[in-house]
Design a protein around this motif. Structure first.
Motif, mmCIF file in Angstrom:
data_model
loop_
_atom_site.group_PDB
_atom_site.id
_atom_site.type_symbol
_atom_site.label_atom_id
_atom_site.label_comp_id
_atom_site.label_asym_id
_atom_site.label_seq_id
_atom_site.Cartn_x
_atom_site.Cartn_y
_atom_site.Cartn_z
ATOM 1 N N ASP A 87 4.039 8.518 -4.848
ATOM 2 C CA ASP A 87 3.668 8.138 -6.219
ATOM 3 C C ASP A 87 4.234 9.100 -7.266
ATOM 4 O OD1 ASP A 87 2.342 5.959 -5.278
ATOM 5 O OD2 ASP A 87 0.354 6.848 -5.361
ATOM 6 N N TRP A 96 9.139 -2.213 -3.811
ATOM 7 C CA TRP A 96 8.323 -2.909 -2.810
ATOM 8 C C TRP A 96 9.126 -3.987 -2.102
ATOM 9 C CZ3 TRP A 96 7.385 -8.200 -3.059
ATOM 10 C CH2 TRP A 96 6.625 -8.702 -2.008
ATOM 11 N N ALA A 121 0.824 -1.208 0.000
ATOM 12 C CA ALA A 121 0.000 0.000 0.000
ATOM 13 C C ALA A 121 0.858 1.258 0.000
ATOM 14 C CB ALA A 121 -0.920 -0.003 1.216
ATOM 15 N N PRO A 174 2.095 1.673 -4.194
ATOM 16 C CA PRO A 174 1.238 1.000 -5.182
ATOM 17 C C PRO A 174 1.756 1.147 -6.614
ATOM 18 C CG PRO A 174 0.195 3.012 -4.369
ATOM 19 C CD PRO A 174 1.376 2.757 -3.493
#
Length: 666
Positions: free
Chosen positions: A556, A106, A33, A36
């Motif tokens: 992001d 990630w 999360a 993303p």
């Protein structure tokens, strides 16, 4: 029948370890999360990865076309071994334990969490508290800033270090096989990723751990257990080093020829004069090794993220003593408060191990700025300490110490009986102490901090560099104003006010998290909260605290389309013209800092480049001859450039103020 038995065994196994599976799911979700975009085919534009690609351009082209390894590249510094650029991890069998690997961003964040979780479990912390600690430690702001700029090996070294600590702790809990396995794997992976500085600092932390364990075992008359645990730890270290023998031996051999080895020069420059060089030691120079040292404002930024101004590349608010940084070493206000609780309630070797290691790391992080006597002693006397620079990097150890004391302390306090007056008093001291420090920093800092950068002085006490003055001059000139002393001082005052405003905003934020967390712990202790609700609230607060600051430095907006990242460096018109020449030659590119950029290496065989392990002889030729010559503009007829087969020199077109450079043929 056999199938039913297997299903029963799996069910029993799941029921026995179900809380670990639930914790694993939470960590998977939390890490995914946070980034993303990592799952949408996007990439980070990481500056250090771009540097690496430039340095490795010839290596990758050769491997692609020849399907073979190349051991030497001429793409930078006139030539250097490829294994000091790309490494040899792909030849080490233990590489198969490096999972997960993708998506890359990630995967690193998940490894932060997973390895931290295993470490907390090794200290007998229940799973729900361990997962809070994993998020608190894994989401430390430094972990995100180094990913954003592309310090991938550093990120992985920080991620795997808790595994080494977990293995040692399991050994001292007499879980011999588990401890040996975790330690061997953790240390093997730690060495594999090849960030020796973080590994070295981790060794200091583990060494202090063994010292305090020795004292404890002598006091308890269990010296045999200590010898057993220590022997297995040494065996695990041998396994780890043996698995990485090839890259370690080559690196050790090369280090003698690098800037970390001994010089062969009999002369040196000192205070503008050439004198005899009587220093026969190896390692970096003290001034170089102590670059990027912390100051007090950088230390306070561990609990108030904008105390030192944040990121030096944004807004111009950073004024700490590191010089250049991608963000604060923020460990979290919530985790800081839990650490104070841990200090109040823990006892024995773990308390003093973590406290002494934390204080030592903070002192060593200050290098040339504070505690210079201790830092110079370490530089001159502790083996291999002078091989590394950027002392602020040791704050990775502080993160671990803060998190361990916080989470083991939280485990301790919820195990104590509620409504005990002595416990209540300790809780008050912890809460008011943590809040008091943050209140002082937020509201009284202007009485001892002017929120301007600290100037650098020479031997006679003259200011040689002041980043705020330099920043003010550049901004005044850009806006068409004169850089007079009055205008510069006015600009610096405005800058200080902006810094104070940003600091206070984050100060209020830290006060909020500490205050609310204090109330939750207090109400739980007073039997106003059930344990499960208290832990959920604590977990959410820790996550919100670390998440909010972490998103400032990795979000992001930092992710770009894969194609734009891959094409981040493109040739200009001069590059294309020089590339038409098929002869063997080298290029000196003065449009960039030649010793801090690999851009030229993408297209040419460069005299410059970027590496922390340059060949010493080449560095000394540059320092003794090229540095002065280039500063004076002495290019034509330059014997050193001729010796290095320099055919083309690129330089900026300042006359026309054009973004396209010019070039000349030597």
């Amino acid at each position: 029948m056999k199938s039913n038995s297997t299903n029963l065994n799996m069910k029993q196994f799941f029921n026995k370890h179900k809380f670990h599976f639930y914790s694993l799911a939470i960590m998977l979700i939390a890490s995914a999360a946070f980034v993303p975009s990592s799952f949408k085919g996007k990439k980070l534009q990481q500056s250090d990865i771009t540097q690496y690609k430039g340095a490795a351009s010839e290596i990758m082209d050769y491997e692609k076309n020849k399907n073979d390894d190349i051991l030497w590249t001429n793409a930078q510094f006139g030539g250097m071994p490829t294994y000091m650029i790309k490494g040899l991890g792909h030849l080490v069998p233990i590489k198969w334990l490096r999972v997960p690997k993708s998506p890359q961003v990630w995967a690193k964040i998940f490894l932060y969490l997973l390895c931290a979780y295993i470490m907390f479990v090794s200290f007998s912390v229940r799973p729900w508290i361990a997962v809070i600690g994993a998020i608190g430690l894994g989401f430390a702001t430094e972990n995100f800033t180094i990913i954003n700029v592309g310090h991938n090996t550093k990120a992985l070294a920080i991620a795997y270090l808790p595994l080494v600590i977990a293995g040692c702790q399991f050994l001292f809990r007499k879980k011999w096989l588990l401890g040996l396995t975790v330690l061997s794997v953790g240390m093997g992976l730690e060495v594999l990723v090849n960030h020796l500085q973080i590994t070295y600092y981790g060794g200091l932390l583990v060494g202090i751990f063994f010292i305090f364990q020795l004292v404890k075992h002598i006091q308890e008359g269990r010296i045999k257990d200590y010898i057993m645990a220590s022997g297995l730890a040494v065996l695990g270290l041998i396994f780890a080093l043996g698995a990485n023998a090839l890259p370690l031996m080559l690196t050790n051999e090369y280090s003698e020829s690098s800037i970390r080895g001994k010089t062969e020069l009999l002369l040196k420059r000192e205070n503008g004069k050439i004198v005899a060089n009587t220093d026969n030691s190896s390692g970096l120079t003290e001034s170089y090794a102590f670059s990027y040292s912390n100051g007090w404002t950088d230390i306070f930024a561990t609990i108030i993220p904008n105390y030192s101004g944040g990121d030096s590349d944004k807004l111009g608010l950073y004024y700490g003593d590191i010089g250049s940084t991608s963000g604060p070493k923020y460990v979290g206000a919530a985790m800081f408060f839990l650490m104070v609780i841990g200090f109040m309630f823990l006892s024995g070797p773990i308390r003093y191990w973590l406290l002494s290691a934390m204080l030592l790391a903070i002192i060593l992080s200050m290098g040339q700025n504070h505690f210079t006597g201790i830092n110079e002693f370490f530089f001159n006397n502790v083996p291999f300490y002078n091989k590394f620079r950027a002392p602020s990097m040791i704050m990775a150890i502080v993160q671990i110490c803060v998190a361990l004391m916080a989470i083991v302390g939280l485990e301790r306090i919820i195990s104590l009986p509620q409504n005990d007056p002595q416990v209540a008093n300790k809780l008050k001291y912890a809460g008011f102490g943590a809040l008091g420090l943050v209140l002082i920093l937020t509201f009284l800092s202007t009485s001892f901090n002017d929120f301007n950068s600290n100037p650098q002085y020479n031997e006679v006490g003259e200011i040689v560099y002041d980043s705020d003055t330099r920043f003010a001059q550049a901004n005044l000139q850009q806006s068409g104003q004169q850089a007079t002393p009055a205008n510069i001082n006015q600009f610096k005052e405005m800058l200080a006010e902006r810094r104070i405003e940003a600091m206070k905003k984050d100060g209020y934020r830290s006060i909020f998290f500490i205050g609310v967390l204090f109330l939750i712990v207090w109400f739980y202790y007073k039997n106003k909260f059930e344990l499960k609700y208290a832990l959920i609230a604590i977990g959410l607060l820790v996550t919100a605290d670390m998440w909010g600051v972490g998103k400032r430095y990795l979000n992001d907006k930092d992710f770009k389309r894969k194609a734009s990242v891959q094409n981040a460096v493109t040739p200009n018109s001069v590059d294309l013209e020089i590339m038409k020449d098929p002869s063997y030659h080298r290029v000196l590119d003065l449009t960039v800092n030649p010793l801090a950029s690999t851009r030229t290496s993408f297209f040419h065989k460069s005299l410059g480049g970027y590496s922390a392990a340059k060949i010493r002889r080449y560095q000394e030729v540059w320092d003794w001859y090229l540095m002065d010559d280039l500063g004076k503009g002495k290019i034509s007829g330059n014997h050193i450039l001729n010796m290095l087969n320099t055919k083309y020199v690129m330089f900026p077109d300042r006359q026309n103020n054009s973004p396209e450079p010019k070039y000349t043929m030597n």
